[in-house]
Structures are given as structure tokens and as C-alpha cells.
Design an enzyme around this catalytic site. Structure first.
Site, PDB file in Angstrom:
ATOM      1  N   CYS A 117       0.856  -1.180   0.000  1.00 14.17           N
ATOM      2  CA  CYS A 117       0.000   0.000   0.000  1.00 14.17           C
ATOM      3  C   CYS A 117       0.883   1.217   0.000  1.00 14.17           C
ATOM      4  O   CYS A 117       2.097   1.118   0.092  1.00 14.17           O
ATOM      5  CB  CYS A 117      -0.955  -0.010   1.181  1.00 14.17           C
ATOM      6  SG  CYS A 117      -0.268   0.651   2.652  1.00 14.17           S
ATOM      7  N   ARG A 122       3.875  -3.247   4.367  1.00 15.60           N
ATOM      8  CA  ARG A 122       2.852  -3.704   5.297  1.00 15.60           C
ATOM      9  C   ARG A 122       2.463  -5.185   5.150  1.00 15.60           C
ATOM     10  O   ARG A 122       1.359  -5.514   4.712  1.00 15.60           O
ATOM     11  CB  ARG A 122       1.595  -2.829   5.181  1.00 15.60           C
ATOM     12  CG  ARG A 122       1.864  -1.406   5.595  1.00 15.60           C
ATOM     13  CD  ARG A 122       0.645  -0.546   5.505  1.00 15.60           C
ATOM     14  NE  ARG A 122      -0.126  -0.528   6.733  1.00 15.60           N
ATOM     15  CZ  ARG A 122      -1.195   0.249   6.916  1.00 15.60           C
ATOM     16  NH1 ARG A 122      -1.613   1.024   5.962  1.00 15.60           N
ATOM     17  NH2 ARG A 122      -1.850   0.219   8.049  1.00 15.60           N
ATOM     18  N   ASP A 308      -0.032   7.830  13.103  1.00 22.34           N
ATOM     19  CA  ASP A 308      -1.181   8.431  12.411  1.00 22.34           C
ATOM     20  C   ASP A 308      -1.316   9.935  12.678  1.00 22.34           C
ATOM     21  O   ASP A 308      -2.201  10.580  12.112  1.00 22.34           O
ATOM     22  CB  ASP A 308      -2.486   7.711  12.811  1.00 22.34           C
ATOM     23  CG  ASP A 308      -2.614   6.356  12.140  1.00 22.34           C
ATOM     24  OD1 ASP A 308      -1.796   6.048  11.260  1.00 22.34           O
ATOM     25  OD2 ASP A 308      -3.529   5.591  12.507  1.00 22.34           O
ATOM     26  N   ARG A 400     -12.230   8.216   3.888  1.00 23.79           N
ATOM     27  CA  ARG A 400     -12.039   6.910   4.530  1.00 23.79           C
ATOM     28  C   ARG A 400     -11.948   7.076   6.046  1.00 23.79           C
ATOM     29  O   ARG A 400     -12.242   6.131   6.785  1.00 23.79           O
ATOM     30  CB  ARG A 400     -10.748   6.260   4.034  1.00 23.79           C
ATOM     31  CG  ARG A 400     -10.839   5.719   2.622  1.00 23.79           C
ATOM     32  CD  ARG A 400      -9.610   4.899   2.303  1.00 23.79           C
ATOM     33  NE  ARG A 400      -9.259   4.103   3.475  1.00 23.79           N
ATOM     34  CZ  ARG A 400      -8.022   3.844   3.874  1.00 23.79           C
ATOM     35  NH1 ARG A 400      -6.995   4.282   3.214  1.00 23.79           N
ATOM     36  NH2 ARG A 400      -7.807   3.122   4.963  1.00 23.79           N
TER      37      ARG A 400
END
Ligand code: UD1
Length: 421
Positions: A117, A122, A308, A400
Site C-alpha cells: 500500500c 505492510r 497516524d 475513509r
């Protein structure tokens, strides 16, 4: 493809409420597959990733009942196929979360390999090895993970994660809840979302101790039943609005959130010059019109600074006073936003996993492209402080993970609008 147009220069000011956590809602939805009665999940955020998970359930023959407040009732007994197809898995890696529950409850599963990704390779090797440790037979064939439980069901196991993995821990914890005997997960992820999932499983009848520490002990039970469970607040959405307010020199009060799960982020915002006041379910940040000071940070698994939130802090540093060094240790290749911000005049130098950001007085609006979920949040923040208009393309990434981002930012006074493209 929709786009966002943001006219920068407005100091954010006002109050908004924070939505349920995406990264908690996804594993909790997957966990409902373990039950032998309907489970209702409440406070789900209205997000594209949640719709994808619900669509995945639909493909498997489960028709969730959704009420107007987006509470979803799932009755896993209606499942017809045990396959998670590639078209859905490729759009959302977290689909891998159905693997553990399906093998534990129904004895088998076929889940497409998520593949690479935008933020690095990952892999899912830990998910696979954890299930193998419980006796599952796993073959990876034709792009699918084909898993089968042994005769008599999965067996409890002692499993050491050689890398801390959030969804890996969640997948194995869910599978272990219905396995025979005790499982001990070591070097487990300590993220609050893992704790939220454990609490939901406990409400369904699971026996789990130690969630939130690096050793989780699960005593498998014969069956898990129905429950009604409220998803926790989204700490990354919370952090993103706090950074947006700080970058613009503004003031926000965020309601329906939880300051106790944001300590690393709040302390960096204080270091940047923000005044922060908290209550049991709210956080107020006031920058008093000041320009932020650049901060140094290093991402790592919880309770350290979350990966994040890395992109949003690069945006903060880009307009701050001084130079800040940001080190990314969780994912490789997670600096794509830097190149887009550079197009807006940001001064950032990337060396391996380190970004050195020298603050500038003003960024300039430009057409930019979102490359992944959190990268897009950093472009929104940059646009809010830039002179003139910024056009952000590929905002499906934002949808998302951020519920009604333009409505929430408008409530805080931002000049932002969505244009269909
Ligand atoms: C979750 C979050 C994501 C967050 C990330 C790290 C969800 C739905 N997503 O992603 O928002 O950025 O945690 O906090 O909760 N790894 C392996 N083998 C594996 C699994 C992971 O080597 O089998 C590596 C990854 O490549 C990465 C590191 O472990 O370098 C951490 O990844 P992981 O915690 O698994 O991320 P996700 O659970 O996918």
C-alpha cells in the site's frame, strides 16, 4: 472525483463533537462474526471504511440492520460464504481482521492478501503465524490466504509478536477468544483500540486479561453471545482538529472525546505553545493567536507518539517558529505528504526516516493531491494556514477516515467546500 477547495487564513474557533473511532469500529465489526446471537455496535463513524466492512459482510451473506443513528445490528448466523474477495480487501487492508474470527468460529476462511500500500510494504505475516501457532493450516495461493482450523477447533497458544502490530494483535486476540484453552500474546499492541475491542469481546462473554499491556491472556470459551457496544472516540480525529486549531492560532473545544488516550499528542501541542484544558470527555485548545513553536518527535507504538499523527505535525512544524525533526519508526515510506507540502512552499528535507522541517511564516495555496488518509489531513491543515486557495484532489482518502470533515471545519469557521469532479 470530489475535490476540496480551502481558502486559508482563518483562525479556527468553535466547538465540535468527535466521532467514534474508525480503528476501533473496524475490529469490533469483525468481532461480531464470533457471536452466536445478534450484536449491536453503536457510535459507528459515518465513513467509507465502515461502509466497506459492511459491504464485505453483505458479500458473505450477512445483511446488517442499520438504524438512523448508524447503530448496526449484525447476526453472523446468516453467513453463507467464508470468502473476503480481493475487490474489497484491496481497498481496505483492515479487511484482514475477518480472518481470525472466521477461522475460529466457522473453521475456515479465504481472505485476499491485502498486498502493498502507499505507506510501505505492510506484510501480514504475523497474522498468519499467530493463527498457525493455534494449529490452523494456512496456504497462500492465487493471492488468497486460505486458512483451516484443526479438527476440534483452534488451540490456545503462546505467541510472541516480533513486531508490535495493532491489527495483528486484534486478529489473534479475537481468534483466541473461541480457541480451546489459554493463549498468551506477548509483545502485544497496547493501543486503546485493542482495549476497546477486548472490552467488546468481554461484553460478548470472552475471558481476556491484560489488554492495554504488552501481555494479553485469553482463556478460550465455548461460545460468545450477543451484546450492545459503544465504540470509543477517535483519538486521531481528535488530534487532527487540535493540530488544525493550533496551526491557525485558534481555539477549539472538542466534545465526546477522551483526553486520557492522547497524552503524547497533547504534550507535544503544549510544547508547541498551546494552552490545553481537559474534562472527562472534552478537550479545549487555545493558541491565543500565537504562531506555534516547532517540535521534535519520534513515532512509535502506543503510548508513544502515534504514526497516524505524524503528517499533521509536519504541517504544524511547516509554519512554526524554528526547526523540528520528525522521525518515523513505524512505517517505511510515510512521507509522501512532504512532497505535496513542498509545492505549497514548505521547507522540508527528508533523509531516510527523518524529516527536518524548517518553519516558514506563510505557505501558499496550490493544487495538491492526497496520497493516503493521514497525508490528506496534513494537506487540509496546510491549506487552512496558506495564503489563497488550495485545491485538494483525491479526497476519497479523507473520506475513509474523517466523518463530515468539511461540515466540521465550517463549524469552526474555515472556508472549505467540496466540489464534485
Ligand atoms: C493499524 C492502524 C493504522 C496505524 C497502525 C500503526 C487500524 C485499522 N489501522 O494498522 O491506522 O497506522 O496500526 O499504529 O487499526 N507488520 C509486520 N507484519 C505483520 C503486521 C505488521 O511486519 O504481520 C509491521 C508493519 O509493516 C508496520 C508495523 O508492523 O511496520 C506496524 O503495523 P501494524 O500495527 O500492523 O499496522 P496496522 O495494524 O495495519
Amino acid at each position: 472525483m470530489d475535490k476540496l477547495i480551502i481558502t486559508g487564513g482563518v483562525r479556527l474557533n468553535g466547538e465540535i463533537r468527535i466521532s467514534g473511532a474508525k480503528n476501533s469500529a473496524l475490529p469490533i465489526l469483525a468481532a461480531t462474526l464470533l457471536a452466536d446471537a445478534p450484536v449491536t455496535v453503536c457510535n459507528l463513524p459515518h465513513l467509507h471504511d465502515i461502509t466497506t466492512m459492511i459491504e464485505l459482510f453483505g458479500r458473505m451473506g450477512i445483511e446488517p440492520v442499520i438504524d438512523e443513528k448508524l447503530s448496526v445490528e449484525i447476526d453472523p448466523r446468516t453467513i453463507k460464504t467464508l470468502i473476503a474477495p480481493y475487490e474489497l480487501v484491496k481497498t481496505m487492508r483492515a479487511s484482514i481482521l475477518v480472518l481470525g474470527p472466521m477461522v475460529a468460529r466457522f473453521g475456515e476462511a479465504e481472505v485476499a492478501l491485502p498486498g502493498g500500500c502507499a505507506i510501505g510494504s505492510r506484510p501480514v505475516d504475523l497474522h498468519i503465524r499467530g493463527l498457525e501457532a493455534m494449529g490452523a493450516q494456512i496456504d497462500v495461493e492465487g493471492g488468497y490466504i486460505k486458512a483451516k482450523a484443526p479438527e476440534g477447533g483452534l488451540r490456545g497458544a503462546h505467541f510472541f509478536f516480533d513486531t508490535v502490530s495493532v491489527t495483528g494483535t486484534e486478529n489473534i486476540m479475537m481468534a483466541a477468544s473461541l480457541a480451546n484453552g489459554r493463549s498468551v500474546l506477548e509483545n502485544a499492541a497496547r493501543e486503546p483500540e485493542v482495549v476497546d475491542l477486548a472490552n467488546c469481546l468481554i461484553a460478548m462473554g470472552a475471558q481476556i486479561q491484560g489488554a492495554g499491556t504488552d501481555t494479553i491472556i485469553i482463556d478460550g470459551v465455548k461460545r460468545l453471545g450477543g451484546a450492545r457496544y459503544n465504540v470509543m472516540p477517535d483519538r486521531i480525529e481528535t488530534g487532527t482538529y487540535l493540530v488544525a486549531a493550533a496551526a491557525t492560532g485558534g481555539r477549539v473545544k472538542l466534545k465526546d472525546t477522551d483526553p486520557s488516550i492522547l497524552e503524547a499528542v497533547l504534550s507535544k501541542l503544549q510544547e508547541a505553545g498551546a494552552e490545553i484544558t481537559t474534562g472527562p470527555d472534552w478537550i479545549e485548545l487555545d493558541m491565543k493567536g500565537k504562531r506555534p513553536k516547532a517540535v521534535n518527535l519520534r513515532t512509535a507504538p502506543y503510548p508513544a507518539f502515534p504514526t497516524d499523527m505524524q503528517a499533521q505535525f509536519i504541517a504544524l512544524n511547516a509554519i512554526a517558529e524554528g526547526t523540528g525533526t520528525v522521525i518515523e519508526t513505524v512505517f517505511e515510506n510515510r512521507f509522501m505528504h512532504v512532497y505535496e507540502m513542498t509545492r505549497m512552499g514548505a521547507l522540508i528535507q527528508v533523509e531516510g526516516n527523518t524529516a527536518i522541517v524548517t518553519g516558514t511564516q506563510a505557505l501558499k495555496g496550490a493544487p495538491v493531491m492526497a496520497t493516503d488518509l493521514r497525508a490528506s489531513a496534513s494537506l487540509v491543515i496546510s491549506a487552512l494556514v496558506a495564503d489563497g486557495d488550495t485545491l485538494i484532489d483525491r479526497i476519497y482518502h479523507i473520506d475513509r477516515g474523517y466523518e463530515c470533515i468539511e461540515e466540521k471545519l465550517q463549524l469552526l469557521g474555515a472556508k472549505i467546500r467540496r466540489v464534485p469532479g
